[in-house]
Every structure is written in C-alpha cells, then in structure tokens.
Write an enzyme that holds these catalytic residues in place. Structure first.
Site, PDB file in Angstrom:
ATOM      1  N   ASP A 103      46.667 -12.733 -42.979  1.00 44.99           N
ATOM      2  CA  ASP A 103      46.593 -11.990 -41.711  1.00 44.99           C
ATOM      3  C   ASP A 103      47.230 -12.776 -40.573  1.00 44.99           C
ATOM      4  OD1 ASP A 103      44.988 -10.163 -42.984  1.00 44.99           O
ATOM      5  OD2 ASP A 103      43.131 -11.074 -42.246  1.00 44.99           O
TER       6      ASP A 103
HETATM    7  N1  URA Z   1      41.023 -12.758 -46.226  1.00 50.27           N
HETATM    8  C1  URA Z   1      41.201 -12.362 -44.954  1.00 50.27           C
HETATM    9  O1  URA Z   1      40.313 -11.777 -44.362  1.00 50.27           O
HETATM   10  N2  URA Z   1      42.384 -12.626 -44.381  1.00 50.27           N
HETATM   11  C2  URA Z   1      43.387 -13.259 -44.998  1.00 50.27           C
HETATM   12  O2  URA Z   1      44.440 -13.479 -44.411  1.00 50.27           O
HETATM   13  C3  URA Z   1      43.176 -13.661 -46.322  1.00 50.27           C
HETATM   14  C4  URA Z   1      41.986 -13.395 -46.912  1.00 50.27           C
END
Ligand code: URA
Length: 243
Positions: A103
């Site tokens: 993310d």
């Molecule tokens: N879980 C999340 O919430 N975000 C990520 O980027 C990876 C795993």
C-alpha cells in the site's frame, strides 16, 4: 528450457495459462503448432510464437530488493503524478516491475523483476510464501484479539487464513498507546494486515514488511535497493535450473 517456462518467463501469462494455451494450439515453435507442454526448446535457434506474437526473453533476468518508503505508490505509472516505486530504481535499465504490491503508506521489502514466471509464482496464492510484517497499532490488543488474528478473522472479501502473530518484546515494549506486533501471513489479500487489525478493533498506524520467505530486508536503508544473489533467488523458489 521447457516451452511453458520460456513463455511464462517472458511475462506473457502464468505457466498454467500457458499450458492451457498450448493444449488449445495457440503456441507455435518454428511455425509448427505444439500441443504438448514440456516441449524442449533450443534457445539459440527456436522461434516461439504465442497467438502469433513472437516471444523473446529478456537478455538478462534480474531480481531487485527495494526498501520502499511510505508515500510511494507500487505501480509503473501513476496518472495522479504521485511518487512511484519506479522512481527509486531509475538506474536499472532492464524493464523491471514490482512483484505484488505494498500500500501507499506501507514501507519495507518490495521485490522487482523482469522475470514474469517468477513474479506470477511468487504472487500466486498456491505458492503461500510467508510474508512477515511489523505493525504498529493503536492501543494494546488483548490476548483474545491476538488469538483471533491467529485463527483468522473476517475482512471485506473473505476470511483470513491462520497467521503467526506475536507481540514484539511483549507488552513491556508498548510505547504509550502504540503496540508493536509481528504478523506472518501466507496470503496477500488487499490491505490484509490493516483490515485484520481493524477487525479486532485496532488501527494500524505504521506497517513495514521485513521479510518475504527467507529473504530479509536487513539494514537496507529506506529508498535504497540492491540486486538479489542467485542463492537468494533460488531461496524464493525460483527453479531456474529447470530445463
Ligand atoms: N497488508 C496491508 O494492509 N498492506 C500492505 O501493503 C501489505 C499487507
């Protein structure tokens, strides 16, 4: 190299999809339809076409570990002009792309490669490669909440599989109202770790991926990248010696 691995490595489709295409007569070698996966190729002379398009392998397959900082989008292009992870690997001339995604606000270990087969297999759910995250969460999750995370919780899009969840250094490590928890998951649902904590009533304030399989981020500084060694690539399950 076998025909299906060759095409998958070129990034056309997964090995499974390529095998299907072979059975359906959509692949030719030197102008002849090949219906049997496993067909051995002479890499120097054979001309492979997938649905009529010539398939070529990158001259050199490369595998990169990036320490993604928060605030960078995991994409090759961003129409909104935000910083993207590709900005951090501009010195690499090969046509690499991210393996899976982190993310925008998640930091840590991100792999990039030009090996399509490697990328497909690493991100396919059946591969179940463990990914280790450090999550800083609001408050102090109860033992019951931790147990629920371990057993699986319901998040938008389904339930999570059992995970390994542990307090880092125990409660004594809790600073103020933020607790640090290590989570190892074997799947990659969208925003999974954040949604898992939300399901048990805690907000993730910082999230960092520190390990993929046996591969650790180590002390690579944020924003920096390095090439993986052949042993590290093999450790991620790349059966490169398959012929
Ligand atoms: N879980 C999340 O919430 N975000 C990520 O980027 C990876 C795993």
């Amino acid at each position: 190299m076998r025909l299906e691995k060759y095409i998958a490595t070129a990034g056309i489709a997964s090995r499974r999809a390529v095998k299907k295409a072979i059975h359906e007569g959509r692949v030719t070698v030197n102008g002849v339809q090949i219906f049997m996966p496993g067909h051995p190729l002479d890499m120097d002379t054979d001309c492979v076409r997938f649905e009529g398009q010539r398939v070529t392998l990158p001259a050199q397959r490369i595998y990169v570990m990036l320490h993604k900082p928060a605030g960078y989008v995991t994409t090759r292009r961003d129409e909104r002009g935000r910083p993207i992870v590709m900005d951090l690997v501009r010195d690499i001339s090969e046509n690499i792309y991210p393996v899976g995604r982190l993310d925008l606000e998640t930091e840590g270990l991100l792999l990039l490669t030009n090996d399509g087969d490697f990328a497909y297999r690493l991100t396919h759910p059946s591969h179940e490669i463990p990914k280790t995250y450090l999550a800083w969460v609001d408050g102090v999750p109860s033992d019951k909440a931790i147990q629920r995370l371990r057993e699986g919780v319901t998040i938008p899009g389904g339930s999570t599989a059992p995970a390994e969840v542990s307090r880092v250094g125990g409660r004594a490590c809790t600073e103020g109202t933020v607790s640090q928890i290590q989570v190892i998951i074997h799947e990659g649902k969208k925003r999974q770790v954040r949604l898992m904590f939300k399901a048990v009533g805690h907000r993730v304030v910082r999230l960092k991926r520190i390990q993929v399989g046996e591969l650790r981020l180590g002390n690579l500084p944020p924003g920096q990248h390095r090439l993986l060694s052949p042993a590290e690539v093999a450790g991620l399950g790349n059966d490169d010696n398959e012929v």
